[in-house]
Enzyme design. Structure first.
Site, mmCIF file in Angstrom:
data_model
loop_
_atom_site.group_PDB
_atom_site.id
_atom_site.type_symbol
_atom_site.label_atom_id
_atom_site.label_comp_id
_atom_site.label_asym_id
_atom_site.label_seq_id
_atom_site.Cartn_x
_atom_site.Cartn_y
_atom_site.Cartn_z
ATOM 1 N N ASP A 34 28.614 1.861 13.387
ATOM 2 C CA ASP A 34 28.534 2.991 12.447
ATOM 3 C C ASP A 34 27.383 2.862 11.455
ATOM 4 O O ASP A 34 27.228 3.673 10.552
ATOM 5 C CB ASP A 34 29.859 3.123 11.675
ATOM 6 C CG ASP A 34 30.203 1.873 10.886
ATOM 7 O OD1 ASP A 34 29.397 0.903 10.899
ATOM 8 O OD2 ASP A 34 31.266 1.837 10.248
ATOM 9 N N GLU A 36 26.863 0.296 9.318
ATOM 10 C CA GLU A 36 27.090 -0.615 8.180
ATOM 11 C C GLU A 36 26.513 -1.990 8.480
ATOM 12 O O GLU A 36 26.514 -2.445 9.620
ATOM 13 C CB GLU A 36 28.598 -0.721 7.898
ATOM 14 C CG GLU A 36 29.145 0.549 7.291
ATOM 15 C CD GLU A 36 30.635 0.468 6.991
ATOM 16 O OE1 GLU A 36 31.239 -0.607 7.196
ATOM 17 O OE2 GLU A 36 31.191 1.495 6.569
ATOM 18 N N ARG A 93 7.167 -0.307 -9.685
ATOM 19 C CA ARG A 93 6.206 0.687 -10.166
ATOM 20 C C ARG A 93 6.854 1.826 -10.951
ATOM 21 O O ARG A 93 6.212 2.426 -11.796
ATOM 22 C CB ARG A 93 5.358 1.211 -8.992
ATOM 23 C CG ARG A 93 4.309 0.185 -8.586
ATOM 24 C CD ARG A 93 3.397 0.684 -7.523
ATOM 25 N NE ARG A 93 4.086 0.908 -6.266
ATOM 26 C CZ ARG A 93 3.554 1.530 -5.222
ATOM 27 N NH1 ARG A 93 2.343 2.012 -5.295
ATOM 28 N NH2 ARG A 93 4.232 1.667 -4.110
ATOM 29 N N LYS A 190 -8.593 5.036 -14.238
ATOM 30 C CA LYS A 190 -7.911 5.857 -13.220
ATOM 31 C C LYS A 190 -6.951 6.852 -13.862
ATOM 32 O O LYS A 190 -6.255 6.526 -14.818
ATOM 33 C CB LYS A 190 -7.134 4.936 -12.266
ATOM 34 C CG LYS A 190 -6.267 5.661 -11.251
ATOM 35 C CD LYS A 190 -5.781 4.719 -10.157
ATOM 36 C CE LYS A 190 -4.402 4.177 -10.415
ATOM 37 N NZ LYS A 190 -3.904 3.307 -9.349
ATOM 38 N N THR A 222 -0.988 3.759 -0.470
ATOM 39 C CA THR A 222 -1.589 4.783 0.401
ATOM 40 C C THR A 222 -3.089 4.563 0.591
ATOM 41 O O THR A 222 -3.719 5.225 1.410
ATOM 42 C CB THR A 222 -1.403 6.187 -0.202
ATOM 43 O OG1 THR A 222 -2.141 6.246 -1.439
ATOM 44 C CG2 THR A 222 0.051 6.516 -0.461
ATOM 45 N N THR A 225 -6.268 4.828 -4.199
ATOM 46 C CA THR A 225 -6.905 4.203 -5.374
ATOM 47 C C THR A 225 -8.176 3.472 -4.946
ATOM 48 O O THR A 225 -9.251 3.636 -5.526
ATOM 49 C CB THR A 225 -5.919 3.225 -6.059
ATOM 50 O OG1 THR A 225 -4.791 3.970 -6.493
ATOM 51 C CG2 THR A 225 -6.551 2.493 -7.229
HETATM 52 C C1 R5P Z 1 -1.056 0.939 -9.534
HETATM 53 O O1 R5P Z 1 -1.136 0.844 -10.745
HETATM 54 C C2 R5P Z 1 -1.332 -0.202 -8.607
HETATM 55 O O2 R5P Z 1 -1.970 -1.243 -9.265
HETATM 56 C C3 R5P Z 1 -2.156 0.261 -7.423
HETATM 57 O O3 R5P Z 1 -3.436 0.647 -7.867
HETATM 58 C C4 R5P Z 1 -1.483 1.388 -6.720
HETATM 59 O O4 R5P Z 1 -0.132 1.098 -6.488
HETATM 60 C C5 R5P Z 1 -2.166 1.720 -5.419
HETATM 61 O O5 R5P Z 1 -1.550 2.819 -4.836
HETATM 62 P P1 R5P Z 1 -2.310 3.667 -3.743
HETATM 63 O O6 R5P Z 1 -2.846 2.708 -2.724
HETATM 64 O O7 R5P Z 1 -1.243 4.566 -3.177
HETATM 65 O O8 R5P Z 1 -3.374 4.443 -4.432
#
Ligand code: R5P
Length: 293
Positions: A34, A36, A93, A190, A222, A225
């Site tokens: 199920d 679990e 985060r 940023k 992702t 950044t």
């Molecule tokens: C955020 O403050 C962390 O230090 C990273 O810059 C962030 O988690 C990166 O996320 P992503 O790759 O989605 O931009």
């Protein structure tokens, strides 16, 4: 001391056990029909100190859940102490309520762990708005950093390099590593627009032409950044751009996103196992665990 893992960090757990000359005992983590969870230890834990090595990626929810069940079961089976080694500690985060009604997940995660483990050892946890892990943890915690192994790696593999931190918080890695290897660093500004969209600005530009540009951050999720930071470096003439991070979550199309922005190479530590995790954090964890033996 007995070392185990709930699945995510098995390689590290086995390596640590071997180097420390202690038993590695597999933990069966399965599911009933199920759905679990079903967990089973394979060794006698009575009076023993159990170290669970488990990063929160992949599958952060299940990882947390498995840790709680494993720790509670170990106590129930007579373990004297349960230490969680979470090379990547997830849920850090969301450290404030960014929008009304949101769950501050870091507090909930810490509350759950406070109830079932006796000590937490982790590497470069995402501490931005908190001052320290003590803000949310009541159990003893050890916060390690991978800066030493990252600095060694950069020193060995790059020439004429400069370091970029893609946002203010990344100064903890970028500036410290630059200091360790005696090179210049700049930290960008940023603005996060959403979980998949960021804008970065280079407020203190450095000469980038003919340099190996290394962008350093704690987490690549992702990849947006890093991609935006790489675009800024490109504008200043950077050609050879590498991204190095402690924790490679690499979700969605992170590698493609960074490549498209001109990042030639991505390297991360084995806090999370993936295709880019070429930098080993074992020496850092060994030091911390030797004190527990
Ligand atoms: C955020 O403050 C962390 O230090 C990273 O810059 C962030 O988690 C990166 O996320 P992503 O790759 O989605 O931009």
């Amino acid at each position: 001391m007995i070392i185990t893992s709930c699945g995510n960090s098995q390689y590290l757990a086995k390596k640590l056990a071997k180097k420390l000359h202690v038993q590695y005992s597999p933990l069966l983590v399965a599911a009933f029909p199920d759905g679990e969870a079903y967990l089973k230890f394979d060794t006698n834990l009575k009076g023993k100190k159990l170290v669970i090595v488990q990063s929160f990626q992949p599958h952060p929810d299940m990882s947390l859940f498995d840790i709680i069940f494993a720790a509670e079961a170990a106590k129930d089976l007579g373990a004297r102490k349960v230490i969680l080694v979470a090379p990547y500690l997830g849920y850090m985060r969301q450290d404030k309520r960014f929008n009304p009604g949101e769950c501050v997940s870091s507090k909930v995660m810490a509350k759950l762990l406070n109830n079932c483990v006796d000590k937490l050892i982790t590497i470069d946890p995402h501490i931005h708005r908190y001052k320290s892990l003590r803000d949310i943890f009541t159990i003893p915690t050890v916060k390690l950093t991978a800066n030493f192994v990252l600095a060694e790696y950069i020193k060995k593999h790059y020439r004429n390099e400069i370091i970029i931190g893609p946002d203010w918080e990344s100064h903890q890695w970028a500036e410290d590593i630059a200091r360790k290897i005696h090179v210049s660093a700049t930290v960008l500004k940023k603005t996060r627009l959403s979980s998949r969209e960021v804008q970065v600005k280079m407020t203190l530009p450095l000469e980038m032409k003919n340099k190996d540009v290394v962008i350093v951050d704690d987490i690549i999720s992702t990849g947006h950044t890093i991609a935006e930071a790489a675009k800024q470096a490109h504008k200043l003439g950077a050609k050879n751009i590498t991204a190095i991070a402690v924790h490679g979550l690499l979700v969605e199309n992170a590698l493609k996103t960074m490549k498209k922005a001109g990042v030639r190479k991505v390297l991360t530590t084995n806090c999370i196992d993936n295709l880019t995790s070429k930098i080993d954090v074992t020496p850092i964890l060994l030091d911390a665990l030797r004190k527990e033996k």
